[in-house]
Structure formats: structure tokens, C-alpha cells
Scaffold this motif. Structure first.
Motif, short mmCIF file in Angstrom:
data_model
loop_
_atom_site.label_atom_id
_atom_site.label_comp_id
_atom_site.label_asym_id
_atom_site.label_seq_id
_atom_site.Cartn_x
_atom_site.Cartn_y
_atom_site.Cartn_z
N ASP A 74 0.91 -1.13 0.11
CA ASP A 74 -0.16 0.03 0.01
C ASP A 74 1.01 1.25 -0.15
N PRO A 76 0.64 4.83 2.11
CA PRO A 76 -0.08 5.49 2.89
C PRO A 76 -0.35 6.94 2.44
N THR A 77 -1.48 7.67 2.96
CA THR A 77 -2.04 8.80 2.59
C THR A 77 -0.61 9.80 3.03
N SER A 78 -0.17 9.67 3.98
CA SER A 78 1.04 10.65 4.25
C SER A 78 2.17 10.70 3.20
N PHE A 79 2.47 9.54 2.66
CA PHE A 79 3.43 9.50 1.62
C PHE A 79 3.09 10.16 0.46
N LEU A 81 1.43 13.02 0.38
CA LEU A 81 1.57 14.26 0.53
C LEU A 81 3.12 14.59 0.64
#
Lengths: 146, 503
Positions: A74, A76-79, A81
Motif C-alpha cells: 500500500d 499510506p496517505t501521508s506518503f 503528501l
């Protein structure tokens, strides 16, 4: 959305061509220290956007490779950004060093970062939610639009 | 009572309309029928309603009153009451096929709590995965069920079997509740049938099953999915020992309850935790396939690696057949639980305080001690034999029974051409049509746990049920039952969802 390699590339190109273009149209006239005729500034703004797209395809291969070390495969969302930092720095360096000499006038640091960060955040926000509203199959296909 | 199945019907794989009429069973026509009435049926109907199918074209046959009834029963037993959080991603919303806004956005907005947004932004790196409260899920399901007029489509009854109809389509035999119909059975004649009857049943660990039967004791050896509040009540009255079996999410939940009670009520509970497979660290075949683990557990955020719902694993599995597919399931499988910070703290405190003991072992048998407590005979891989004595044993393994334990599946396998997939469950197409059951212009679909082992792995999850529902709805659109959903119609339907107006 958990991406596949082709999904990543398609999502990036699609969102830059839609959200990125709209944001660029809106933001170029109000970038800090903007002066001179609007035409060349738009040309320069869109060339920066195109560079993010083209370089980005190469970046996506790297991200895909790094993702292989994750059990979940996966991203992650923060990556999504935080990758704005290496991507922004590389592009800024290329602009400053004159490698991308076809972009003229070269935007100032303030202009580049304002434009780049606003586009990035808008694309990231769209990919993390609103994109699913019109495209109900997108998230189940690893981000492929086609 | 009249209108029952006849030997002729029971023994004939494909029925004609005349055979049904001759048996005196009332027959109703409905183009689309879904059997089950749990979350699998609900999300499929939700998709189809949003794709534009009117309620008059669809029925759901169920023995429960509302779609989340069984799910709520099982989560409550396994220690997740409404205020607690389930193990599910923020954007897996069975009440909202777009998954936007996610549960995290909704809870953050309603409770004016930006901490949820920070958590969802930083998961799973700086924070645990954000997961929704069970109550949030149920309240939203209720809202959506009303919006799509779910109860206009509900027919109460028990589905007995689905048989092919000569000339195309299927007959679904339903046993209505006592007194609800003048005949013992009623039959629905449909072009399309969808089966989402859930788990075929729970299977007990064999040694525990043997104990229960031999000694007739159903109070002290319990399954975590059964009501077992008596265990916690007993422990409030005096110090006791509990044996936990299993290394999955349910074991984590039950442990949390025991630790919470211990803390809140100052109890002296001792816990012995037996793992058949004791994971002591990262594990997996190679560097690109290694899952974290430790202290007995294999750690994973959700019940499958995240990319099965749309990323790389989903794309890979879609192309695999036979043994290659079975191997892939094996590679990513195995019991696991999320590594939540709170649980880690509680277990650490338990180990340090000497009241939580995790051991590897296989239980050979369970016997009553002279004082009526329970002795487990546990053999570890290194040959050590332990005999912990406990007041209660909680089976948290969540073993599932074979699909043939459910008579609808047993009947399909025997009479309708359905067969098993490489992991032994029902083989379905990529669009969830049950292979081997096509009949004329009709189609038979299945989703949920019974289809695990197919081209799509995450079937028994909220998002998996929605992925199946989308594949089914798109297949029905190809067959002309409904219109395909494009970006504009999807957006307009989303606004209807947002404003809670009818589809």
C-alpha cells in the motif's frame, strides 16, 4: 486508493491534467511578485506543470519499487503528501541550474513553491476522496482511470 | 400442510413451471432475488437501487429483520459493542458506495474532533489505523436502508434451495415463518439470483467440541462468537484463570476486555494464552513479502493486506488459476491482528505483572479437574508439556465450517453444477457469477465468505462485499437489467446520498 504501477501513473497524469490545469489557470495571475505580460507567465506555469507530470512518471517507478518492501503493498496517505518534498526540490534544482532552459522566464522561488505546493495539495486532496465520486471503479482498479 | 417440496422436485435438478404448479407451491415472479439479507445482500441492493433499479424488480429473502442484525450480534459477543471500534478502513462504507466522505471525516465533523483527521493522515506510520465505531456503521446503514426503501423489498423466510428452471432462470424455494403463508413453502421465479448467506457456521476447535459433548458443559468452554458474558461476570466475583485460544482479532478483543475489567475493577484475573502458531518476529518467504510479528502474533492492519481491495494483490490474484491461486492465498494468509498501541501496552503490563502468559502449544485434550475447573493438556513444539488449570476457556479461533454445511450451498453443489475453487469454497467468476450454474439468459451470483478463494480475495469484508456488488451490478448492466453507471450519473447519485433524498 491503493495503487498499482499503471494506476499511479494514470492517476497522476489525469489529476494534473484536470485539477492541476484548473489550479494553474487560477493561480498564475496572483503568484507572488508577478509582473509582465500574462501570456509568457502562463506558458511558464504550464511548462512547470508538464515537468511535474513527466518527471513524475519516473518518480512513480521509484515509489512502486519502494512499495514492494511493504507487506501490504500500500501507499499510506501521508506518503502521497510528503513526496512533494523530494519532487519539488529536484524540479526546483533543475529550473535553477538551467537544465530546463526551455522554461523562460524561470519562476522565482516564491512563485515556484506557491504554484507547486498548491497544485500538489489540491491533487492530493482530490485523490483522497472526491475522485471516488464520479469514478466508482477507480479505487478498485489500483488507480487506473482507463 | 400443503404446498411442500415433493420427492419429484427434490430429485430433479432442473424444474419446469408445471412441476412447481403440480406440487401446489405458490409461485411469485421477481426478476432479481437476493438470499441472505445481511450486509452482502444489502450492499448489492444498494448498488442496484443507485444504478436505477426500482424496488418492484427486486426482493431480499431473509430470516433477519435488518441487514446488520447478525453482524451486530457477532461483534457484540466478540466484545465490540456500539461505542467500540471495528477493524475496518475509514473509507469502507457499506452505506456509501463511493466511500466519500469517509467515516473518519464524518466522525471528525460530527464530533468536532480534528484529532481523527490527524490520525487518518498519519496512519499507519505515526498512529494506529483509524477505524470507525460499530455504532457509526450501524446508524449509517439504517439511514441508507431507509433511503433505498430496503424494507419494501424484504420478504421474511428461510431460503431452502435454488434450482435451475427449464427455459432459463431459477426457482428459489423459501420457507416462510409459521403462519405467514397458507403453504409450507413459497417459490420465487427469477432471472437473476444472488446468494449472500454469510458464514456457513462456526466450527469449534475439535478438543473443545469433544469436551463439550463428553461432559455436557457449555458454560465453561465457550466460543467468543457466542454470548459469554458469564465469564466476565464470574471473574468479577472472585479471582480466576482464563485460557484464551487463537491469535486473531477476536483474541485481541477478548484480551482487551479482560485487561480492561482487571484495571477498572481491580481484579486478579490470570490469563494463559495458547497460540498454535507462535509468531516471534517478521515472517515471510523473502524481503518483498515479509509481515511483522512478535509475542505470538502476526501483525496486519486489516484482515487482508491492504492492496487486495484495489492494488497490486487484487490485480495479481485476478489472473491466477488453480494451484497458483491457492498458493497466493497461502502466502498472504494466516491468522493476524492489528498492532494497536493500547493492546501492546496492556500485554506488556500483563507480562511484567505476571498475569498474562503467552505460550506456543497444541492442546491434546481438555478434562475437568477434581474441583470442577478445566485442565488443558498442552504440548509445545520443543516437547514441553504444560497443564494449565482454568475456570474458563474461550475459543477465539473463529474457524469456519465447510460451505456444504449450509444446505443452500450443499444443494447447489449437488444439483446445479456449482463446484469448489482451489481453496475448497464456491468457485465464482471475476464478476461473481457462480461457475457452472449459468442457465439460459439467467445468472446466479454469490458473494461473501463462501466465495473466498476466487479471483478476488477480500470477499468477507465490507469493501469486498461492495467490490462484489459493483462487479455484479456492472454484469447486470451488460445483460440489460439496469443502466451502467457513468461519472455524471454517479455524481448526481452521490448528491442524493449526501442530502439523504431517495435514489
Amino acid at each position: 486508493m491503493v495503487p498499482t504501477l499503471f494506476g499511479r501513473i494514470q492517476t497522476r497524469l489525469f489529476l494534473l491534467a484536470t485539477v492541476g490545469v484548473i489550479i494553474t489557470l487560477l493561480i498564475v495571475p496572483v503568484l507572488p511578485g508577478a509582473s509582465g505580460p500574462i501570456g509568457p507567465r502562463y506558458v511558464s506555469g504550464f511548462l512547470v506543470l508538464a515537468s511535474v507530470a513527466i518527471l513524475g512518471v519516473l518518480w512513480e517507478f521509484l515509489y512502486h519499487f519502494l512499495m514492494q518492501f511493504r507487506w501490504e503493498k500500500d501507499w499510506p496517505t501521508s506518503f502521497g503528501l510528503l513526496t512533494l518534498i523530494p519532487e519539488g526540490l529536484l524540479l526546483f534544482f533543475l529550473l535553477r541550474s538551467g537544465v530546463a532552459s526551455f522554461i523562460d522566464p524561470v519562476p522565482t522561488a516564491g512563485q515556484f513553491w506557491t504554484h507547486f505546493v498548491v497544485v500538489w495539495i489540491c491533487v492530493w486532496l482530490t485523490a483522497n476522496g472526491p475522485m471516488r465520486v464520479p469514478f466508482i471503479r477507480w479505487r478498485f482498479r489500483g488507480g487506473r482511470v482507463l | 400442510m400443503t404446498g411442500d417440496l415433493t420427492p419429484e422436485l427434490l430429485g430433479t435438478p432442473e424444474w419446469t413451471d408445471q412441476m412447481v404448479a403440480a406440487a401446489g407451491i405458490p409461485m411469485h415472479d421477481i426478476p432479481f432475488l437476493t438470499a441472505g439479507g445481511g450486509i452482502g445482500s444489502f450492499v448489492t441492493l444498494d448498488y442496484l437501487r443507485i444504478y436505477g433499479v426500482p424496488t418492484s424488480q427486486m426482493r431480499v429473502v431473509s430470516n433477519i429483520d435488518y441487514p446488520w442484525q447478525t453482524y451486530e450480534f457477532l461483534t457484540r459477543c466478540s466484545q465490540i459493542p456500539r461505542p467500540e471500534r471495528i477493524r475496518s478502513d475509514s473509507s469502507s462504507r457499506p452505506d456509501n458506495l463511493w466511500g466519500f466522505p469517509s467515516y473518519a471525516l464524518e466522525e471528525a465533523w460530527k464530533e468536532k474532533n480534528p484529532a481523527f483527521l490527524w490520525q487518518i493522515l498519519t496512519e499507519p506510520i505515526l498512529n494506529d489505523y483509524w477505524t470507525p465505531r460499530a455504532g457509526t456503521v450501524f446508524a449509517n446503514l439504517e439511514r441508507e436502508a431507509k433511503r433505498i426503501s430496503y424494507w419494501d423489498m424484504l420478504v421474511k423466510g428461510q431460503v431452502r434451495m435454488v434450482r435451475k428452471r427449464v427455459g432459463g432462470g431459477y426457482f428459489t424455494v423459501v420457507t416462510p415463518p409459521e403462519g405467514a403463508a397458507p403453504t409450507k413453502r413459497i417459490i420465487f421465479r427469477s432471472r437473476f439470483v444472488h446468494i449472500a448467506v454469510g458464514y456457513p457456521g462456526l466450527k469449534f476447535l475439535p478438543d473443545l467440541q469433544e469436551f463439550r459433548q463428553k461432559y455436557g458443559d457449555y458454560q465453561h468452554v465457550v466460543n467468543a462468537y457466542e454470548p459469554h458474558e458469564q465469564v466476565y461476570e464470574f471473574l468479577k466475583t472472585r479471582p480466576g484463570t482464563v485460557v484464551i485460544r487463537g491469535g486473531g482479532i477476536v483474541a485481541s478483543r477478548v484480551l482487551q476486555r479482560l485487561f480492561d475489567d482487571r484495571e477498572k475493577l481491580n481484579l486478579q484475573t490470570q490469563i494463559v494464552h495458547i497460540f498454535r502458531t507462535f509468531v516471534s518476529g517478521s515472517h515471510g518467504p523473502h524481503i518483498w513479502m515479509r509481515r511483522r510479528g512478535g509475542d505470538g502474533w502476526a501483525y496486519q492492519g486489516f484482515n487482508y493486506p491492504k492492496s487486495v481491495w484495489g492494488g497490486q494483490l487484487k490485480a495479481e490474484m485476478r489472473k491466477l488459476e488453480g494451484p497458483a491461486r491457492a498458493q497466493k492465498y497461502k502466502d498472504m494468509g494466516g491468522t493476524n491482528t492489528p498492532k494497536r498501541r493500547r493492546w501492546q501496552e496492556q500485554m506488556r503490563a500483563g507480562r511484567n505483572g505476571g498475569y498474562y502468559h503467552a505460550v506456543q502449544g497444541t492442546v491434546e485434550k481438555v478434562e475437568p479437574a477434581q474441583d470442577g475447573r478445566l485442565i488443558s493438556h498442552v504440548r509445545s513444539k520443543d516437547g514441553t508439556i504444560r497443564q494449565p488449570v482454568a475456570d474458563y476457556i474461550i475459543d477465539c479461533t473463529g474457524l469456519e465450517a465447510d460451505i456444504a454445511e449450509h444446505r443452500v450451498f450443499a444443494d447447489l453443489l449437488q444439483y446445479s453444477g456449482a463446484y469448489r475453487n482451489p481453496v475448497g469454497r464456491l468457485e465464482v467468476e471475476r464478476h461473481f457469477e457462480v461457475k457452472g450454474t449459468r442457465n439460459g439468459d439467467g445468472a446466479l451470483y454469490a458473494s461473501g465468505s463462501a466465495t473466498l478463494g476466487g479471483y478476488f480475495p477480500g470477499v468477507d469484508t465490507f469493501l469486498g462485499l461492495q467490490i462484489a456488488a459493483q462487479e455484479i451490478a456492472d454484469d447486470l448492466a451488460r445483460r440489460g437489467f439496469c443502466r451502467k453507471m457513468g461519472p455524471l450519473r454517479s455524481t448526481s447519485q452521490w448528491f442524493k446520498w449526501a442530502f439523504n433524498s431517495t435514489v
